[in-house]
Enzyme design. Structure first.
Site, PDB file in Angstrom:
ATOM      1  N   GLY A  70       0.808  -1.213   0.000  1.00  0.00           N
ATOM      2  CA  GLY A  70       0.000   0.000   0.000  1.00  0.00           C
ATOM      3  C   GLY A  70       0.847   1.272   0.000  1.00  0.00           C
ATOM      4  CB  THR A  71       3.975   2.179   1.767  1.00  0.00           C
ATOM      5  OG1 THR A  71       3.444   1.890   3.063  1.00  0.00           O
ATOM      6  CG2 THR A  71       4.907   3.363   1.846  1.00  0.00           C
ATOM      7  CG  ASN A 142      -4.498   4.280   9.086  1.00  0.00           C
ATOM      8  OD1 ASN A 142      -4.931   5.260   8.483  1.00  0.00           O
ATOM      9  ND2 ASN A 142      -3.355   4.299   9.739  1.00  0.00           N
ATOM     10  CD  GLN A 172      -6.657  -0.202   7.614  1.00  0.00           C
ATOM     11  OE1 GLN A 172      -7.495  -1.021   7.982  1.00  0.00           O
ATOM     12  NE2 GLN A 172      -5.386  -0.314   7.940  1.00  0.00           N
ATOM     13  CG  HIS A 194      -0.417  -6.420   5.009  1.00  0.00           C
ATOM     14  ND1 HIS A 194      -0.323  -6.055   6.328  1.00  0.00           N
ATOM     15  CD2 HIS A 194      -0.051  -5.330   4.307  1.00  0.00           C
ATOM     16  CE1 HIS A 194       0.083  -4.795   6.418  1.00  0.00           C
ATOM     17  NE2 HIS A 194       0.252  -4.334   5.206  1.00  0.00           N
ATOM     18  CB  THR A 230      11.433  -9.865 -10.896  1.00  0.00           C
ATOM     19  OG1 THR A 230      12.528  -9.685 -11.789  1.00  0.00           O
ATOM     20  CG2 THR A 230      10.869 -11.269 -11.046  1.00  0.00           C
ATOM     21  CB  CYS A 318       2.746   3.721  11.652  1.00  0.00           C
ATOM     22  SG  CYS A 318       2.147   2.694  10.338  1.00  0.00           S
TER      23      CYS A 318
HETATM   24  N1  PLP Z   1      -2.690   3.172   3.819  1.00  0.00           N
HETATM   25  C1  PLP Z   1      -3.385   2.804   4.902  1.00  0.00           C
HETATM   26  C2  PLP Z   1      -4.712   3.447   5.173  1.00  0.00           C
HETATM   27  C3  PLP Z   1      -2.883   1.840   5.778  1.00  0.00           C
HETATM   28  O1  PLP Z   1      -3.570   1.481   6.850  1.00  0.00           O
HETATM   29  C4  PLP Z   1      -1.615   1.262   5.488  1.00  0.00           C
HETATM   30  C5  PLP Z   1      -1.002   0.288   6.412  1.00  0.00           C
HETATM   31  O2  PLP Z   1      -1.107   0.423   7.607  1.00  0.00           O
HETATM   32  C6  PLP Z   1      -0.941   1.675   4.326  1.00  0.00           C
HETATM   33  C7  PLP Z   1      -1.506   2.627   3.530  1.00  0.00           C
HETATM   34  C8  PLP Z   1       0.380   1.076   3.964  1.00  0.00           C
HETATM   35  O3  PLP Z   1       0.209  -0.197   3.433  1.00  0.00           O
HETATM   36  P1  PLP Z   1       1.427  -1.261   3.458  1.00  0.00           P
HETATM   37  O4  PLP Z   1       1.536  -1.733   4.871  1.00  0.00           O
HETATM   38  O5  PLP Z   1       0.989  -2.325   2.519  1.00  0.00           O
HETATM   39  O6  PLP Z   1       2.624  -0.541   2.968  1.00  0.00           O
END
Ligand code: PLP
Length: 380
Positions: A70-71, A142, A172, A194, A230, A318
Site C-alpha cells: 500500500g505504501t 486506519n 483499509q 495484507h 520482477t 505505525c
Molecule cells: N494506507 C493505509 C490506510 C494503511 O492502513 C496502510 C497500512 O497500515 C498503508 C496505507 C500502507 O500499506 P502497506 O503496509 O501495505 O505498505
C-alpha cells in the site's frame, strides 16, 4: 488465550490465499518476464490474478499496477502524478503517512477534518484551485475507521480543479466496503493485500485509463513501464485469491463483525468510566473500535494487554511506540492528553465471540490497575 484485535495492522491469511501461493513457492518458480514454459506459466498466473483484482476493484485488467504494498501504491499515485504533470498535491489531514508524507515532501496542501474525522469539504474547497494536479482522500481511515465522503469530494474537485486527478487510499476499505462502487469516482485506487487476508509486501494501484503516472521504479519496464521489477508471483496470486474470498463473503463478515464490534465497544464504554469512542460509529467501518481512555497512557495499557494475550495497538501501529500522539486524533481536535490514552481494537474476519469476551474481561481490569497504580503513593 490469545485474542487478535489488530486487524487494521495486518490480517491472518485466508486459506484460499495460502493455497494459491504455495505452487509459486515450490515447483512454479518462473520469472513471468521470460519466454520459456516455466516463465509462461508464471505469466499466466500473474495475468489471471490481474483479471481477478480488476474485477473485484471495478477496473479493467490493464488498469491494475501491482506494487510492493500500500505504501508504494500511495507514493506512486501522489508522487507519480506530480512528477508527470507538475502542479500541487492536496490531501486530508487524516491520511496514512504514505500519502501525508508524500504530499508534504511535495510542499502540497493539507485540508482539515471535522471532529468525527470526515474531511471538511469547505477546507478542501479552500485548498483547491487550477494549480492542483492530484487530490488524495482515503476511503476508510486506519486509526478511527472513518469512511470519507469520496463522491462529494471528487465532485468538488471536478468543479474547482477540473484537471486534477483524484486518488483514494482504499487500503483499509477492502474488507468492509464495496470498493468497486465506492472508489469509482477516483482515478487512482490503492490497495494492500495484507489488510484483507493476503500476504504482506504486495499491493496494487488502479490507474484508470488515460491517467499518467511517472514510475517510481525504473528498470525492466514491467507493468507497462509503470512499475519495474520482477513480479512477486506468489504474492500476486495470493492477493487475488484473498481478494476474491473477501469480496465473496464480505456482506456476511461485515454483519458478523459489526455485531461483535458493537458488543465490544458498548461493553467497554459501560465498564470503563472516562472512556469515549473516537469518531462516529455510523460513519466507521464495521471492524473498528477506537477508544479514548482518560487518565491512562496507552503504551502502559498495551503492555498489560499483551501480558494477558490481547493484541491491540494505540491509535495506529505505525504511531505505536512513538512519543507523539496520533496525527489523526490531533486533526480531529482530540486534546493531546486524551490522545495519549487511545486504544485501537480492530476486528476482522477471524474474530470470535470468545475473543470479544476475553477483551471485555481483561481491558477494564487493566485500566483499573493502571489507574490504581498512578493514584498509589510512591514508596521510598
Ligand atoms: N494506507 C493505509 C490506510 C494503511 O492502513 C496502510 C497500512 O497500515 C498503508 C496505507 C500502507 O500499506 P502497506 O503496509 O501495505 O505498505
Amino acid at each position: 488465550m490469545v485474542s487478535y484485535l489488530d486487524h487494521a495492522a495486518t490480517t491472518p491469511m485466508r486459506p484460499q490465499c495460502t493455497e494459491a501461493m504455495l505452487p509459486f513457492l515450490g515447483s512454479r518458480w518462473g520469472n513471468p518476464s521470460g519466454g520459456h514454459a516455466l516463465a509462461r506459466a508464471a505469466r499466466r498466473a500473474v495475468d489471471e490474478a490481474r483479471d481477478v483484482v480488476a474485477t473485484c476493484l471495478g477496473a479493467d485488467a490493464g488498469e491494475v499496477v501491482f506494487t510492493g504494498g500500500g505504501t508504494e501504491a500511495d507514493n506512486l499515485a501522489v508522487t507519480g502524478v506530480v512528477a508527470r504533470n507538475g502542479g500541487i498535491a492536496v490531501c486530508s489531514a487524516v491520511e496514512h503517512h504514505a500519502v501525508l508524507r508524500s504530499v508534504e515532501a511535495l510542499s502540497g496542501r493539507v485540508a482539515g477534518v471535522h471532529g468525527d474525522g470526515r474531511v471538511d469539504l469547505a477546507a478542501l474547497d479552500a485548498a483547491l484551485d487550477g494549480q492542483v494536479s492530484v487530490v488524495s482522500l482515503m476511503l476508510a481511515n486506519n486509526e478511527v475507521g472513518t469512511i470519507q465522503p469520496l463522491a462529494e469530494a471528487a465532485a468538488l474537485v471536478a468543479e474547482r480543479a477540473p484537471a486534477a486527478v483524484v486518488h483514494t487510499d482504499a487500503v483499509q476499505a477492502v474488507s468492509w466496503l464495496d470498493v468497486a462502487v465506492l472508489a469509482a469516482p477516483a482515478h487512482l485506487v490503492a490497495v494492500s493485500a495484507h489488510k484483507f487476508g493476503g500476504p504482506q509486501g504486495v499491493g496494487a494501484l488502479v490507474v484508470r485509463g488515460g491517467v499518467g503516472v511517472e514510475p517510481l521504479l525504473r528498470g525492466g519496464g514491467q507493468e507497462r513501464d509503470r512499475r519495474s521489477g520482477t513480479h512477486n508471483v506468489a504474492g500476486i496470486a495470493g492477493m487475488a485469491a484473498a481478494l476474491a474470498a473477501t469480496v465473496a463473503d464480505r456482506e456476511a463478515v461485515v454483519e458478523r463483525v459489526r455485531a461483535r464490534r458493537d458488543r465490544l465497544a458498548d461493553g467497554l464504554l459501560a465498564a470503563i468510566p472516562g472512556c469515549t469512542e473516537s469518531g462516529t460509529r455510523a460513519t466507521k467501518v464495521a471492524g473498528s473500535c477506537s477508544l479514548l481512555i482518560e487518565g491512562i497512557e496507552s503504551e502502559a495499557l498495551l503492555v498489560l494487554l499483551d501480558r494477558e494475550g490481547i493484541c491491540a495497538t494505540a491509535a495506529s501501529s505505525c504511531a505505536s511506540g512513538a512519543a507523539e500522539p496520533s496525527h489523526v486524533l490531533a486533526a480531529m481536535g482530540v486534546p493531546r492528553a486524551l490522545a495519549y490514552g487511545s486504544l485501537r481494537l480492530s476486528l476482522g474476519w477471524t474474530t470470535t465471540d470468545a475473543e470479544v469476551d476475553h477483551a471485555l474481561e481483561v481491558i477494564p481490569a487493566a485500566v483499573d490497575e493502571l489507574r490504581e497504580r498512578s493514584a498509589a503513593p510512591i514508596l521510598r
